[in-house]
Design an enzyme around this catalytic site. Structure first.
Site, short mmCIF file in Angstrom:
data_model
loop_
_atom_site.label_atom_id
_atom_site.label_comp_id
_atom_site.label_asym_id
_atom_site.label_seq_id
_atom_site.Cartn_x
_atom_site.Cartn_y
_atom_site.Cartn_z
N CYS A 1 2.50 3.95 6.78
CA CYS A 1 2.44 3.01 7.91
C CYS A 1 3.79 2.79 8.57
O CYS A 1 3.87 2.19 9.64
CB CYS A 1 1.85 1.69 7.46
SG CYS A 1 0.19 1.87 6.78
N HIS B 1 4.00 -3.66 12.55
CA HIS B 1 2.85 -2.88 12.08
C HIS B 1 1.69 -3.84 11.85
O HIS B 1 1.86 -4.92 11.25
CB HIS B 1 3.22 -2.14 10.80
CG HIS B 1 2.03 -1.58 10.09
ND1 HIS B 1 1.08 -0.81 10.74
CD2 HIS B 1 1.61 -1.69 8.79
CE1 HIS B 1 0.14 -0.47 9.86
NE2 HIS B 1 0.43 -0.99 8.68
N ASN C 1 -6.24 -1.68 10.73
CA ASN C 1 -4.95 -1.07 10.41
C ASN C 1 -5.03 0.43 10.70
O ASN C 1 -5.74 1.15 10.01
CB ASN C 1 -4.63 -1.34 8.93
CG ASN C 1 -3.34 -0.69 8.47
OD1 ASN C 1 -2.75 0.13 9.17
ND2 ASN C 1 -2.89 -1.04 7.28
N1 COA Z 1 -15.34 -9.28 1.33
C1 COA Z 1 -15.58 -10.40 0.64
N2 COA Z 1 -14.90 -10.76 -0.44
C2 COA Z 1 -13.92 -9.96 -0.85
C3 COA Z 1 -13.58 -8.78 -0.16
C4 COA Z 1 -14.36 -8.44 0.95
N3 COA Z 1 -14.14 -7.33 1.68
N4 COA Z 1 -12.54 -8.18 -0.77
C5 COA Z 1 -12.22 -8.97 -1.81
N5 COA Z 1 -13.04 -10.05 -1.85
C6 COA Z 1 -13.04 -11.16 -2.79
C7 COA Z 1 -12.34 -10.82 -4.08
O1 COA Z 1 -13.20 -10.19 -4.99
C8 COA Z 1 -11.90 -12.18 -4.54
O2 COA Z 1 -12.99 -12.83 -5.14
P1 COA Z 1 -12.77 -13.75 -6.46
O3 COA Z 1 -11.84 -14.84 -6.00
O4 COA Z 1 -14.15 -14.19 -6.78
O5 COA Z 1 -12.13 -12.83 -7.44
C9 COA Z 1 -11.60 -12.91 -3.25
O6 COA Z 1 -12.30 -12.23 -2.23
C10 COA Z 1 -10.13 -12.93 -2.90
O7 COA Z 1 -9.62 -11.61 -3.08
P2 COA Z 1 -8.14 -11.23 -2.80
O8 COA Z 1 -7.95 -9.78 -3.10
O9 COA Z 1 -7.25 -12.24 -3.45
O10 COA Z 1 -8.11 -11.45 -1.23
P3 COA Z 1 -6.86 -11.50 -0.28
O11 COA Z 1 -6.84 -12.77 0.43
O12 COA Z 1 -5.60 -11.03 -0.98
O13 COA Z 1 -7.24 -10.38 0.78
C11 COA Z 1 -6.64 -8.16 1.40
C12 COA Z 1 -7.38 -9.03 0.38
C13 COA Z 1 -6.84 -6.71 1.00
C14 COA Z 1 -7.24 -8.40 2.76
C15 COA Z 1 -5.14 -8.57 1.38
O14 COA Z 1 -4.66 -8.56 0.07
C16 COA Z 1 -4.28 -7.66 2.20
O15 COA Z 1 -4.42 -7.59 3.43
N6 COA Z 1 -3.32 -6.98 1.56
C17 COA Z 1 -2.40 -6.11 2.27
C18 COA Z 1 -3.13 -4.84 2.54
C19 COA Z 1 -2.35 -3.96 3.45
O16 COA Z 1 -1.71 -4.43 4.35
N7 COA Z 1 -2.44 -2.65 3.22
C20 COA Z 1 -1.86 -1.67 4.04
C21 COA Z 1 -0.39 -1.77 4.04
S1 COA Z 1 0.28 -0.81 5.29
#
Ligand code: COA
Length: 316
Positions: free
Chosen positions: A112, A243, A273
């Protein structure tokens, strides 16, 4: 000499997948995706829309915006992690598709952060007087690397391409800071099908929480490092073009720089993204909306797989 951006362009596939479509594929829902990421929709390539096809579309638009012909380009760099073919490289495919017969062409993979590192590379060539005009493209078909059964990743990514045409001009300025953290590479991976002893898994895998923490700590840090080194106050920056990985990441970075969200444009809601394409697509949108005026100072900042991250400051 500095590479001045003469024109920008972008190209996204016509097909749009809204969050509700993903809710039919994995256990998720529109409200969760919007709240946790800011994403409403993403464009998904189909049929002939290869990475090179998207890149060529963005390149043509950028050339038109710059008022240049393809044969005037001497260097093409395509940043991508999702090339349709490893050989020929995507940049050579773009050369063929747009007729840039005079250009030297190669691809660059910094996930990215790819567009930013490609821009740095082009600037190095242009500032040395090696080439006069360059085309820098970020292009991705991430849908080809997405596991549509994994709700932790499939909600995030989309396809698209963005491009910028640069010309070496005397005066002006370009400054950048870039870093890589190879020892942390395991938090965001994608194996290559033909290099993993027959392994079938070629999907993007990610520890979302770790990537999130990395982004919200390192992006402000690298922007600060750049501004301090260049003796530029954050108030002098007109726009921070980040980004687009998650609207919450952009928001967290904005808070660290005074919280003026108007200076931190976001378009992730429409595209998801798009990795190396996200910065040039956003830049092109701002340009075409007339929001970029000559003389404005912009910070571009990228982060992602590698892990790598960096920031550049340009005068529009
Ligand atoms: N839909 C619904 N629930 C979901 C889900 C989805 N698509 N994905 C995860 N969950 C659930 C999880 O299982 C968790 O449930 P629990 O509390 O019962 O265990 C809850 O939602 C929270 O999960 P978590 O992983 O803590 O969510 P988050 O707020 O961290 O969001 C991302 C997850 C992936 C959106 C976030 O971590 C993120 O954007 N990370 C950076 C990713 C990124 O930028 N990648 C590319 C880099 S260039």
């Amino acid at each position: 000499m500095v590479g001045k951006i003469l024109g920008t362009g972008s190209y996204v596939p016509a097909q749009i997948w809204y969050n509700d479509k993903l809710a039919e594929m994995v256990e998720t829902d529109d409200a969760w995706i919007r709240e946790r990421t800011g994403i409403k929709a993403r464009h998904i390539a189909s049929g002939e829309e290869t990475t090179a096809y998207l890149a060529a579309g963005a390149a043509r638009a950028a050339l038109e915006n710059a008022g240049l012909g393809a044969e005037e380009i001497e260097l093409i760099i395509v940043a991508t992690v999702s090339p349709g073919t490893l050989v020929p490289c995507t940049a050579c495919e773009v050369q063929r598709m747009i007729g840039a017969s005079q250009a030297v062409c190669f691809d660059l993979n910094a996930a990215c952060t790819g567009f930013l590192f490609a821009l740095n590379t082009a600037q190095a060539y242009l500032s040395q007087g090696i080439y006069r005009r360059a085309l820098v493209v970020g292009a991705e078909c991430l849908s080809h690397l997405t596991d549509w059964n994994d709700r932790g990743t499939c909600i995030l990514f989309g396809d698209g391409a963005g491009a910028a045409v640069l010309e070496a001009q005397s005066g002006g300025s370009y400054a950048q800071v870039a870093h890589s953290l190879g020892e942390k590479g395991g938090v965001l991976t994608c194996l290559s099908a033909n290099r993993q002893g027959g392994q079938e898994d070629v999907f993007l895998h990610m520890d979302g929480g770790e990537v999130f923490k990395f982004a919200v700590s390192k992006v402000p840090e690298v922007i600060r490092e750049l501004l301090d080194r260049e003796g530029i106050s954050e108030n002098e920056i007109d726009l921070f073009v980040l980004h687009q990985a998650n609207a919450r990441i952009v928001g967290a970075v904005a808070k660290r720089f005074g919280g003026d969200s108007g200076k931190f444009p976001i378009n992730i809601s429409e595209y998801g993204n798009t990795s190396s394409a996200s910065i040039p697509i956003l830049l092109d949108e701002l340009n075409r909306a007339g929001k970029l005026k000559r003389g404005m100072k912009l910070v571009l900042a990228g982060f992602g797989g590698g892990l790598s991250y960096g920031a550049s400051v340009i005068v529009w």
